[in-house]
Design an enzyme around this catalytic site. Sequence first.
Site, PDB file in Angstrom:
ATOM      1  N   CYS A  43       0.830  -1.285  -0.106  1.00 34.39           N
ATOM      2  CA  CYS A  43      -0.120   0.022  -0.024  1.00 34.39           C
ATOM      3  C   CYS A  43       0.868   1.305   0.014  1.00 34.39           C
ATOM      4  O   CYS A  43       0.356   2.424   0.130  1.00 34.39           O
ATOM      5  CB  CYS A  43      -0.933   0.232   1.359  1.00 34.39           C
ATOM      6  SG  CYS A  43      -1.812  -1.445   1.473  1.00 34.39           S
ATOM      7  N   HIS A  82      -4.201  -4.179  -2.498  1.00 35.36           N
ATOM      8  CA  HIS A  82      -4.678  -3.892  -1.035  1.00 35.36           C
ATOM      9  C   HIS A  82      -4.611  -2.278  -0.704  1.00 35.36           C
ATOM     10  O   HIS A  82      -4.741  -2.135  -0.035  1.00 35.36           O
ATOM     11  CB  HIS A  82      -3.686  -4.493  -0.091  1.00 35.36           C
ATOM     12  CG  HIS A  82      -3.752  -6.063  -0.071  1.00 35.36           C
ATOM     13  ND1 HIS A  82      -2.721  -6.784   0.479  1.00 35.36           N
ATOM     14  CD2 HIS A  82      -4.730  -6.983  -0.438  1.00 35.36           C
ATOM     15  CE1 HIS A  82      -3.128  -8.319   0.517  1.00 35.36           C
ATOM     16  NE2 HIS A  82      -4.181  -8.138  -0.396  1.00 35.36           N
ATOM     17  N   CYS A 105     -13.891   8.839  -4.828  1.00 35.97           N
ATOM     18  CA  CYS A 105     -15.525   9.053  -4.749  1.00 35.97           C
ATOM     19  C   CYS A 105     -16.003   8.015  -5.408  1.00 35.97           C
ATOM     20  O   CYS A 105     -15.909   7.775  -6.595  1.00 35.97           O
ATOM     21  CB  CYS A 105     -15.566  10.606  -5.387  1.00 35.97           C
ATOM     22  SG  CYS A 105     -17.460  10.720  -5.349  1.00 35.97           S
TER      23      CYS A 105
END
Length: 402
Positions: free
Chosen positions: A170, A188, A196
């Site tokens: 990440c 991940h 959004c």
Amino acid sequence: MAAGRSLSRSERKAAARAEFFLQEEQRERRRQVSRILHKPVTERCPDEAMLLSESQEIVRDLERLRKKRERLRCRQEEVCDDPEELKKKVGKLSVAVQGAKHLIIYTGAGISTAASIPDYRGPNGVWTMLQKGRSIRAADLSEAEPTLTHMSIACLHKHKLVHHVVSQNCDGLHLRSGLPQEALSELHGNMYIEVCTSCIPNREYVRVFDVTERTALHRHHTGRMCHKCGAQLRDTIVHFGEKGILQQPLNWEAAIEAASKADVILCLGSSLKVLKKYPHLWCMSKPPRRRPKLYIVNLQWTPKDDLAALKLHGKCDDVMKLLMDNLGLPIPCYDRTKDPIFTLATPLRPEESDSHSRKPVAPPASLHEVQLGQQQLMSAAPLSGGWFGRGCAKGTKRKKPS
């Protein structure tokens, strides 16, 4: 007792007491047998030898547990190939890379340890330290930069030797190394990206700071709003126990398509304990002879070792340096002035300047000066608001911020 008669309260209590004492007696016997087994055979007295002979089931059970603990201990140990052996193995790997028609790479936390980001299952990994009851050192991820392995992978993709990269990490370092987003599946999530989900397609916002400050398991809203529709933004992180549902940056569709075409898979720095649970990544529906050849680079055991064409016990940076030398490709150095995060980043609005307290990735001095001049000309958001590079949300035309 007459058939069908229920036990009285005193009889139930007596039965429970008898069961308790029986279990305690069995536990004590198990403890005695365990103590005896820890003694050398020559030091055991006749009574102890008799107890062992009368407790064969307990002895077998304790022996199974001992072997299991020993197996787990061995799997956690780091093993290094000697330099000459590693060179030979990398030579075989380079032949596989050059001969591959569709090579894909799976990466794990082990490729980022050189950037001072801890892994999970190494000797000083997050899970290892927690199991030992030790505290975890907090890493300042804003200081991390793409490693030699990250830059090598980006170079291999540029030269069309690697078609796709599937990462469990990440930390955003693949993106920052220059690897195109379409060639990357971050299964991940990415700590620099918030999205959004109300916009169709989902609207991405790349930031120059960690957007996960206010998020956690099953709690993903970051506290900022979409510039287009005003809905709450959420992070992209997939925690343990969660199922990734976002199209980007997880990019599962591209990962599965790449795996279906792959003839070679190179696994770098991953324990594969999580990735093994994704059958589509391993083409398990294909006959074994038609599955891609597997090459694994890891210092520790992985559950895919027995299926690997070759296992290289070495640090990722060491292996990749030898590989790039064999391929005759120079490894590009990370250049902060060319870091894509600064051009991809969406600026915070003035009212969002206090929406986080995480340290941002510092821009290079030259880029900082250019952007400062742009801000003064365009009266854009202040630098303290987190804007270090003009950018726009994915799916929108690039334009000057208003």
